[in-house]
Scaffold this active site. Sequence first.
Site, PDB file in Angstrom:
ATOM      1  N   PRO A   1      77.588 -66.094  29.225  1.00 36.68           N
ATOM      2  CA  PRO A   1      78.778 -65.977  30.084  1.00 36.68           C
ATOM      3  C   PRO A   1      78.476 -65.855  31.570  1.00 36.68           C
ATOM      4  O   PRO A   1      79.396 -65.815  32.375  1.00 36.68           O
ATOM      5  CB  PRO A   1      79.449 -64.706  29.550  1.00 36.68           C
ATOM      6  CG  PRO A   1      78.347 -63.915  28.936  1.00 36.68           C
ATOM      7  CD  PRO A   1      77.387 -64.912  28.374  1.00 36.68           C
TER       8      PRO A   1
ATOM      9  N   LYS B   1      81.435 -70.516  31.924  1.00 34.99           N
ATOM     10  CA  LYS B   1      81.662 -71.915  31.562  1.00 34.99           C
ATOM     11  C   LYS B   1      82.252 -72.136  30.174  1.00 34.99           C
ATOM     12  O   LYS B   1      82.767 -73.217  29.885  1.00 34.99           O
ATOM     13  CB  LYS B   1      80.339 -72.686  31.664  1.00 34.99           C
ATOM     14  CG  LYS B   1      79.867 -72.866  33.097  1.00 34.99           C
ATOM     15  CD  LYS B   1      80.679 -73.915  33.816  1.00 34.99           C
ATOM     16  CE  LYS B   1      80.597 -73.794  35.312  1.00 34.99           C
ATOM     17  NZ  LYS B   1      81.655 -72.989  35.917  1.00 34.99           N
TER      18      LYS B   1
ATOM     19  N   TYR C   1      79.658 -73.703  39.986  1.00 31.50           N
ATOM     20  CA  TYR C   1      80.474 -72.543  39.607  1.00 31.50           C
ATOM     21  C   TYR C   1      81.957 -72.904  39.534  1.00 31.50           C
ATOM     22  O   TYR C   1      82.655 -72.492  38.601  1.00 31.50           O
ATOM     23  CB  TYR C   1      80.239 -71.408  40.600  1.00 31.50           C
ATOM     24  CG  TYR C   1      80.741 -70.051  40.122  1.00 31.50           C
ATOM     25  CD1 TYR C   1      79.873 -69.162  39.499  1.00 31.50           C
ATOM     26  CD2 TYR C   1      82.075 -69.655  40.292  1.00 31.50           C
ATOM     27  CE1 TYR C   1      80.321 -67.906  39.051  1.00 31.50           C
ATOM     28  CE2 TYR C   1      82.522 -68.426  39.834  1.00 31.50           C
ATOM     29  CZ  TYR C   1      81.649 -67.564  39.231  1.00 31.50           C
ATOM     30  OH  TYR C   1      82.083 -66.347  38.790  1.00 31.50           O
TER      31      TYR C   1
END
Length: 389
Positions: free
Chosen positions: A292, A296, A384
């Site tokens: 985690p 994603k 990100y």
Amino acid sequence: MRTKVAIIGAGPAGLLLGQLLHNYGIDNFILERQSPDYVLGRIRAGLLEEGTVALLDQVGAGVRAHAEGLVHEGIELAFSGRRHRIDMKAATGKTVMIYGQTEVTLDLMNARKAAGLDTVYEAKDVRPHDFDGSHPRVTWVRDGVTHTLDCDFIAGCDGFHGVSRASVPASAIEEFERVYPFGWLGILSETPPVSHELIYSNHALGFALCTMRSMKRSRYYVQCSLDDHVDQWPDDRFWDELKRRLDQEAADSLVTGPSIEKSIAPLRSFVAEPMRFGKMFLCGDAAHIVPPTGAKGLNLAASDAHYLSSALREFYDEKSSAGIDAYSAKALARVWKAVRFSWWMTSMLHKFPDTGAIGARIQLAELDYVTQSQAAMSSLSENYVGLPF
């Protein structure tokens, strides 16, 4: 009973796929082995990429996310006692949204209910059949009665431990896996977040993450041993350990309180290839798991649902199999990039058993480079906020 697409699993992947197919006029039926309350009780991810939010909007399930979600333009990396902000919006023009997976699931459940679409919960012994043949179908048991659903295609959206991938012969699938030698101990508390953006902290004692579900509800994590149990971590011990892993300003301003949920999650990178087996497709966690750290997992489930629904629309509307033939390769190209990014973030921020003094210094050097180089900050930000799909 007959439908065009039988969907196994009513998590975010299955529900989003079902709504996208409905928008395209493609009949679908969802089977879920758990109850709705159980599905909604899973505490999971809470960060949405813009592409995921756009898909929720596309199916009419994004209203509450826009009203209640928190839009974030950056993150903070903490190391050597200081925090360094990464301005993702400046680097990419994009943002992310804090909105819990539980809320996403509820919004998609409500959209499906409003559309009057078929969903069977608490379906026992769900099994896909003949997906490599001419008569694909799914069977399940409810109240002691066996039911059969004939279909054109099966979508396996039933998670890492689900029956869909397990039904594929071992000779037809290749699995890639790395299990990380630590877990995340996470708590949820009715307290204001320590910062208005996420803090990712690299510390000699181990990784820590400060995130949130709202401005009144916080989510915190500390890296822990896989041998640990939540009973070993009363709230006071957790808060003390978290403070030790944060910079002084964050530690001093941290508001503590009783936990309302506490759990330990193992971390793994996992990919199954391919994601298509005749007339059955894997989607979401059934095909891949990422740690985690990169936020994603839920977003990959959304992009899988997008690729698969678009491919099935092409099949039915244009009588072309090009989309379904390309689904696996297209989805996996994005999956592997997310696996790489999540592995990189995890490797840079966590304490590994074999890190040693030199490994710790290399981590700090990399963090220093990432927070000082525009090119490095842009690369982190681009991944990100989510690569395009």
